[in-house]
Design an enzyme around this catalytic site. Structure first.
Site, mmCIF file in Angstrom:
data_model
loop_
_atom_site.group_PDB
_atom_site.id
_atom_site.type_symbol
_atom_site.label_atom_id
_atom_site.label_comp_id
_atom_site.label_asym_id
_atom_site.label_seq_id
_atom_site.Cartn_x
_atom_site.Cartn_y
_atom_site.Cartn_z
ATOM 1 N N CYS A 1 14.962 17.438 -0.581
ATOM 2 C CA CYS A 1 16.144 17.043 0.226
ATOM 3 C C CYS A 1 15.928 15.708 0.910
ATOM 4 O O CYS A 1 16.841 15.197 1.552
ATOM 5 C CB CYS A 1 16.530 18.136 1.210
ATOM 6 S SG CYS A 1 15.788 18.008 2.847
ATOM 7 N N ARG B 1 4.277 -6.630 -5.698
ATOM 8 C CA ARG B 1 2.873 -7.023 -5.909
ATOM 9 C C ARG B 1 2.643 -8.432 -5.363
ATOM 10 O O ARG B 1 3.413 -9.336 -5.696
ATOM 11 C CB ARG B 1 2.536 -7.036 -7.396
ATOM 12 C CG ARG B 1 2.853 -5.744 -8.147
ATOM 13 C CD ARG B 1 2.826 -6.003 -9.644
ATOM 14 N NE ARG B 1 3.135 -4.837 -10.454
ATOM 15 C CZ ARG B 1 4.366 -4.500 -10.851
ATOM 16 N NH1 ARG B 1 5.416 -5.216 -10.476
ATOM 17 N NH2 ARG B 1 4.549 -3.446 -11.609
ATOM 18 N N ILE C 1 -4.383 -9.548 -3.344
ATOM 19 C CA ILE C 1 -4.887 -8.283 -3.899
ATOM 20 C C ILE C 1 -3.726 -7.494 -4.520
ATOM 21 O O ILE C 1 -3.133 -6.613 -3.895
ATOM 22 C CB ILE C 1 -5.626 -7.442 -2.824
ATOM 23 C CG1 ILE C 1 -6.627 -8.294 -2.038
ATOM 24 C CG2 ILE C 1 -6.321 -6.257 -3.489
ATOM 25 C CD1 ILE C 1 -7.789 -8.832 -2.852
ATOM 26 N N CYS D 1 9.703 21.321 7.707
ATOM 27 C CA CYS D 1 10.170 20.778 6.422
ATOM 28 C C CYS D 1 10.056 21.887 5.389
ATOM 29 O O CYS D 1 8.952 22.291 5.012
ATOM 30 C CB CYS D 1 9.326 19.565 6.017
ATOM 31 S SG CYS D 1 9.614 19.028 4.323
ATOM 32 N N HIS E 1 -7.536 3.146 -11.167
ATOM 33 C CA HIS E 1 -7.656 2.692 -12.550
ATOM 34 C C HIS E 1 -9.095 2.755 -13.050
ATOM 35 O O HIS E 1 -10.037 2.516 -12.274
ATOM 36 C CB HIS E 1 -7.166 1.245 -12.666
ATOM 37 C CG HIS E 1 -5.692 1.104 -12.470
ATOM 38 N ND1 HIS E 1 -4.777 1.615 -13.366
ATOM 39 C CD2 HIS E 1 -4.966 0.523 -11.486
ATOM 40 C CE1 HIS E 1 -3.546 1.343 -12.939
ATOM 41 N NE2 HIS E 1 -3.643 0.678 -11.799
ATOM 42 N N THR F 1 0.822 -1.209 0.000
ATOM 43 C CA THR F 1 0.000 0.000 0.000
ATOM 44 C C THR F 1 0.860 1.264 0.000
ATOM 45 O O THR F 1 0.466 2.291 -0.542
ATOM 46 C CB THR F 1 -0.948 -0.023 1.215
ATOM 47 O OG1 THR F 1 -1.881 -1.083 1.023
ATOM 48 C CG2 THR F 1 -1.670 1.287 1.405
ATOM 49 N N SER G 1 -2.509 -5.305 -8.155
ATOM 50 C CA SER G 1 -3.192 -4.234 -8.875
ATOM 51 C C SER G 1 -4.396 -4.795 -9.639
ATOM 52 O O SER G 1 -4.294 -5.908 -10.158
ATOM 53 C CB SER G 1 -2.215 -3.588 -9.861
ATOM 54 O OG SER G 1 -2.807 -2.458 -10.428
ATOM 55 N N VAL H 1 1.056 -12.068 13.176
ATOM 56 C CA VAL H 1 0.221 -13.261 13.303
ATOM 57 C C VAL H 1 1.031 -14.453 12.784
ATOM 58 O O VAL H 1 1.630 -14.388 11.701
ATOM 59 C CB VAL H 1 -1.095 -13.088 12.518
ATOM 60 C CG1 VAL H 1 -1.884 -14.388 12.468
ATOM 61 C CG2 VAL H 1 -1.921 -11.968 13.139
HETATM 62 C C1 LIG Z 1 4.465 -1.717 -7.970
HETATM 63 C C2 LIG Z 1 2.995 -1.672 -7.660
HETATM 64 C C3 LIG Z 1 2.153 -0.774 -8.322
HETATM 65 C C4 LIG Z 1 0.802 -0.753 -8.067
HETATM 66 N N1 LIG Z 1 0.026 0.223 -8.625
HETATM 67 C C5 LIG Z 1 -1.293 0.271 -8.340
HETATM 68 C C6 LIG Z 1 -2.101 1.313 -8.859
HETATM 69 O O1 LIG Z 1 -1.622 2.256 -9.484
HETATM 70 N N2 LIG Z 1 -3.445 1.254 -8.640
HETATM 71 C C7 LIG Z 1 -4.012 0.246 -7.935
HETATM 72 O O2 LIG Z 1 -5.234 0.212 -7.842
HETATM 73 N N3 LIG Z 1 -3.256 -0.712 -7.360
HETATM 74 C C8 LIG Z 1 -1.916 -0.709 -7.526
HETATM 75 N N4 LIG Z 1 -1.130 -1.654 -6.943
HETATM 76 C C9 LIG Z 1 -1.745 -2.647 -6.086
HETATM 77 C C10 LIG Z 1 -2.005 -2.129 -4.672
HETATM 78 O O3 LIG Z 1 -0.886 -1.460 -4.167
HETATM 79 C C11 LIG Z 1 -2.341 -3.315 -3.782
HETATM 80 O O4 LIG Z 1 -3.294 -4.117 -4.410
HETATM 81 C C12 LIG Z 1 -2.887 -2.892 -2.446
HETATM 82 O O5 LIG Z 1 -2.039 -1.957 -1.819
HETATM 83 C C13 LIG Z 1 -3.014 -4.131 -1.581
HETATM 84 O O6 LIG Z 1 -3.420 -3.752 -0.305
HETATM 85 P P1 LIG Z 1 -3.510 -4.828 0.839
HETATM 86 O O7 LIG Z 1 -4.048 -4.133 2.019
HETATM 87 O O8 LIG Z 1 -4.194 -6.049 0.347
HETATM 88 O O9 LIG Z 1 -2.012 -5.320 1.063
HETATM 89 P P2 LIG Z 1 -0.746 -4.627 1.825
HETATM 90 O O10 LIG Z 1 -0.699 -3.177 1.632
HETATM 91 O O11 LIG Z 1 0.406 -5.421 1.396
HETATM 92 O O12 LIG Z 1 -1.103 -4.890 3.335
HETATM 93 C C14 LIG Z 1 -1.001 -6.148 3.939
HETATM 94 C C15 LIG Z 1 -0.718 -5.929 5.400
HETATM 95 O O13 LIG Z 1 -0.665 -7.199 6.046
HETATM 96 C C16 LIG Z 1 0.329 -7.152 7.026
HETATM 97 N N5 LIG Z 1 0.767 -8.515 7.329
HETATM 98 C C17 LIG Z 1 1.331 -9.397 6.482
HETATM 99 N N6 LIG Z 1 1.612 -10.528 7.141
HETATM 100 C C18 LIG Z 1 1.226 -10.354 8.421
HETATM 101 C C19 LIG Z 1 1.277 -11.158 9.590
HETATM 102 N N7 LIG Z 1 1.824 -12.376 9.581
HETATM 103 N N8 LIG Z 1 0.799 -10.655 10.745
HETATM 104 C C20 LIG Z 1 0.263 -9.409 10.790
HETATM 105 N N9 LIG Z 1 0.207 -8.596 9.717
HETATM 106 C C21 LIG Z 1 0.673 -9.066 8.547
HETATM 107 C C22 LIG Z 1 1.440 -6.311 6.398
HETATM 108 O O14 LIG Z 1 2.288 -5.751 7.396
HETATM 109 C C23 LIG Z 1 0.636 -5.268 5.644
HETATM 110 O O15 LIG Z 1 0.453 -4.097 6.403
HETATM 111 C C24 LIG Z 1 0.241 -1.683 -7.157
HETATM 112 C C25 LIG Z 1 1.095 -2.551 -6.464
HETATM 113 C C26 LIG Z 1 2.455 -2.525 -6.681
HETATM 114 C C27 LIG Z 1 3.361 -3.387 -5.859
#
Ligand SMILES: Cc1cc2nc3c(=O)[nH]c(=O)nc-3n(C[C@H](O)[C@H](O)[C@H](O)COP(=O)(O)OP(=O)(O)OC[C@H]3O[C@@H](n4cnc5c(N)ncnc54)[C@H](O)[C@@H]3O)c2cc1C
Length: 483
Positions: free
Chosen positions: A439, A313, A338, A402, A51, A43, A340, A174
């Protein structure tokens, strides 16, 4: 104590689910191994694009949640006071590209329910974006494409969830999830066992692992890294829309995309790696980003690069998001794999899963849910009259900490004092932009550390960059060898 719902993961998806669930009369706990929300996964490091939805394969969950989520952003960002701009996206085809692909994308988008798509001629494209590279030959115009700050959105979702009664337990890794009788047991690295009627798996790169602990419907997460350059905001005006290139089977291609704060992102690459936590940038990856991006922006000012970063990703082995309750794991809800367009989809995933969970738990809606969250005032965006009024209320808003981003001491103190307030240097940075500018915190970080110490009653040697072992200072000069 058996809670109603435990959400594992405080990225944008976990926090969107928490905020939606807090509309219902439920006892909600969000746990994350990181020291802050939007800290431990992708994230915090993505392209920040909302998108349109032309790219996801027809009939997939990605396509469904992308288009639904996109449509929710206007209201959500007003309610949460999060900056959001519908500046549109352009998918540019260059000399040598198959121009008919633009039409393929348009048709797919229409099937997915994306409104307003149009294939533009070269002249129409140049009228919209005069700085586009000389070999551009046409583009797909996606008027619903937009930009948002992913971590600002996540922090706002989390704060609003807390204001509506949800609780967060950070620094809590976890290690296991299992069912005993009617209850889910969530085991942590600290030896604690948390109990809940329902569990949500929003653990990003670890979501496959937790899914596989509880169900026969297996899921592997295959990490794919994306590397970026960031250009200083003095070039914010070069392109109005997010400038995509034709997508490939590895992703949406290299973009040149302005952020809501005016910086410009160049990237991301798409490299399959083994370690999902490997967010290093590489000379090879960055070179690739640059070479491709130069097609879009020929005279890119490389001297204005201010930083590089990478995000990984969480690519699901099934090719699609895994959402909802597996047949053999009652009251376990996946928001797994989850990748992109996960940022775009998060509001819709949150709404859908919260409804399903509330229904399963027979929860009623609260009558006092407050959808609104007040943002920290942004001194840099205020008029002189507004600035004077703020300083009259609190002189700390008159002291700039800043200089690159014009962030005041008042904003930094407010960021620490809020619900789920900042505890680390990066926590302050993501809430205020202190340290995000040219900076890159060289000037302001000592002052931010001092303010964190004052507010939290800590010693400078206790302050970390992002929790855990990321200490900024190792000791005081002259104390070495005294112990
Ligand atoms: C390079 C890149 C570009 C992208 N560009 C876009 C874009 O432009 N538009 C778009 O819609 N999407 C985009 N995405 C996708 C988007 O960033 C993700 O789909 C989204 O952030 C996923 O969110 P999430 O909460 O599922 O996962 P994450 O943000 O990965 O959160 C998962 C959380 O789980 C926690 N966790 C993991 N394991 C444990 C554990 N064992 N115990 C406790 N906590 C744990 C982690 O600390 C983390 O905070 C992109 C992704 C990437 C990598």
């Amino acid at each position: 104590m058996v809670r109603d719902v435990i959400i594992v993961g405080a990225g944008v998806v976990g926090c969107a689910i928490a905020r939606e669930l807090s509309r219902w009369d439920l006892d909600i706990l969000v746990v994350d191994q990181a020291s802050d929300v939007a800290e431990g996964g992708c994230t915090k490091a993505n392209t920040a694009i909302v998108h349109g939805g032309y790219d996801a394969k027809e009939g997939t969950l990605k396509a469904k949640y992308n288009v639904e989520g996109n449509g929710m952003f206007d209201q959500l960002c007003v309610e949460l006071e999060v900056p959001f701009e519908r500046n549109g996206s352009l998918v540019v085809a260059f000399e040598g590209d198959d121009l008919s692909q633009l039409e393929v994308l348009r048709k797919r988008g229409e099937t997915n329910g994306v409104p307003g798509l149009k294939v533009l001629s070269e002249a129409e494209l140049r009228e919209k974006e005069p700085h586009v590279g000389s070999t551009a030959r046409g583009a797909l115009w996606v008027p619903t494409g937009a930009i948002v700050c992913p971590y600002e959105l996540t922090i706002a979702l989390a704060e609003n969830a807390v204001e509506n009664g949800a609780r967060f337990q950070l620094d809590t890794a976890v290690t296991g999830i299992r069912r005993e009788g009617e209850v889910w047991l969530v085991e942590t690295a600290a030896g604690e066992t948390l109990e809940a009627k329902a569990v949500v798996n929003a653990a990003g790169y670890q979501s496959g692992k937790f899914n596989n602990m509880v169900t026969a419907e297996k899921l592997d997460i295959l990490p794919r890294r994306g590397e970026y350059y960031m250009i200083d905001k003095s070039y914010a005006g070069v392109f109005h829309s997010a400038m995509f290139q034709l997508p490939s089977d590895k992703g949406k291609g290299i973009l040149v995309a302005r952020t809501v704060d005016g910086s410009i992102l160049i990237g991301p690459t798409a490299e399959d790696i083994d370690d999902p936590t490997d967010t290093r940038t590489t000379a090879e990856g960055l070179d690739k980003a640059l070479t491709f991006a130069r097609k879009t922006w020929e005279d890119m000012p490389t001297r204005s690069f201010i930083t590089t970063f990478a995000g990984v990703r969480p690519r699901p082995s099934t090719g699609d998001f895994k959402i909802g309750e597996p047949a053999d794991a009652p009251f376990f809800f996946n928001a797994a794999g989850i990748e992109s367009p996960g940022l775009t989809s998060a509001p819709a995933i949150g709404k859908d899963l919260a409804q399903r969970i509330a229904q399963r738990l027979n929860a009623g809606k609260k009558d006092n849910f407050n959808p609104n969250r007040k943002a920290i005032p942004k001194f840099r965006e205020l008029s002189n009259e507004e600035r004077a009024a703020l300083i009259a209320q609190d002189p700390a808003f008159g002291r700039i900490v800043c200089r690159c981003e014009t962030v005041t001491e008042g904003e930094i103190r407010a960021a620490i004092r809020r619900p789920l307030g900042a505890r680390t240097l990066d926590g302050v940075k993501r809430r205020t932009r202190a340290g995000m500018g040219r900076c890159q915190s060289g000037f302001c970080s000592p002052r931010v550390v001092a303010i964190l110490c004052e507010e939290l009653g800590l010693d400078p040697t206790d302050i970390t960059k992002f929790g855990g072992a990321s200490k900024l200072l190792v000791g005081r000069i002259g104390e070495e060898g005294k112990a």
